[in-house]
Design an enzyme around this catalytic site. Structure first.
Site, PDB file in Angstrom:
ATOM      1  CG  ASP A 149      -1.941  -1.098   1.198  1.00  0.00           C
ATOM      2  OD1 ASP A 149      -2.423  -1.442   0.101  1.00  0.00           O
ATOM      3  OD2 ASP A 149      -2.273  -1.635   2.276  1.00  0.00           O
ATOM      4  CG  ASP A 183      -6.755  -1.494  -1.594  1.00  0.00           C
ATOM      5  OD1 ASP A 183      -7.062  -2.699  -1.712  1.00  0.00           O
ATOM      6  OD2 ASP A 183      -5.804  -1.094  -0.910  1.00  0.00           O
TER       7      ASP A 183
END
Length: 206
Positions: A149, A183
């Protein structure tokens, strides 16, 4: 929307997602960040669990390694189900809005499962060093990789006023989660289904 167009969309999302993850993984140490704007940073973290870093071992009496394997296997089955759904709605000529939404969800799910399944074998660790791609060592085995991330939007980063009971003086941050392009694709697809629900599930194709 034809199958070819859906595959192109999926591949574009996957390419953007994986290129960004590989770049960050091979140029940043863990928790290293670069400020792009005051409200946007590239902040490298690794997620070993599900959404928001949640782990199955937090809720079930199993070890973290077993929980990670169970989660990865569950994701593989989920992707198979989403893939079949996408193929089925394209075959039936369903609404284009629905096809775009499911294509984005499928692409995002595949993007994150690539990390979980393969990244442990493709990279060495990022603790106190920049990881190398296809180096001599790897940080985990097959199915035990961590999701990369890096997108961080601390739009508001301040403290609660001292006079507020219980929370006064505590840090307040909006928006706190760190996420990735996969995401974003999943969230966008789900958002389309929620906002354009009637159009997406219309019986006749647009």
């Amino acid at each position: 929307m034809q199958l070819k167009k859906s595959l192109i969309l999926v591949l574009l999302v996957l390419l953007a997602d994986q290129i960004s993850k590989i770049y960050v993984k091979t140029h940043f140490q863990l928790e290293e960040s670069v400020e792009v704007f005051a409200w946007f940073k590239i902040f490298f973290i690794e997620n070993d669990g599900a959404a928001w870093g949640t782990k199955l071992s937090d809720f079930l009496p199993i070890g973290e390694r077993t929980a990670k394997l169970v989660l990865t296997i569950f994701r593989l089955f989920a992707i198979a189900g989403i893939g079949y759904w996408l193929w089925d709605i394209i075959r039936k000529g369903s609404n284009t809005t629905l096809q775009v939404a499911v294509s984005l969800i499928f692409a995002g799910a595949v993007g994150n499962i690539i990390d979980s399944v393969f990244y442990g074998l493709l990279f060495d660790h990022s603790y106190g060093q920049v990881a190398s791609f296809l180096g001599e060592e790897h940080y985990a085995g097959l199915f035990y990789g961590k999701v990369v991330d890096m997108l961080y939007f601390p739009i508001i980063d301040t403290q609660w006023p001292e006079w507020i009971p219980w929370i006064g003086g505590n840090n307040f941050r909006f928006f706190a989660p760190v996420f990735n392009l996969a995401d974003t694709a999943i969230s966008t697809g789900v958002g389309i289904l929620l906002v354009f629900n009637k159009r997406a599930f219309a019986k006749t194709a647009a």
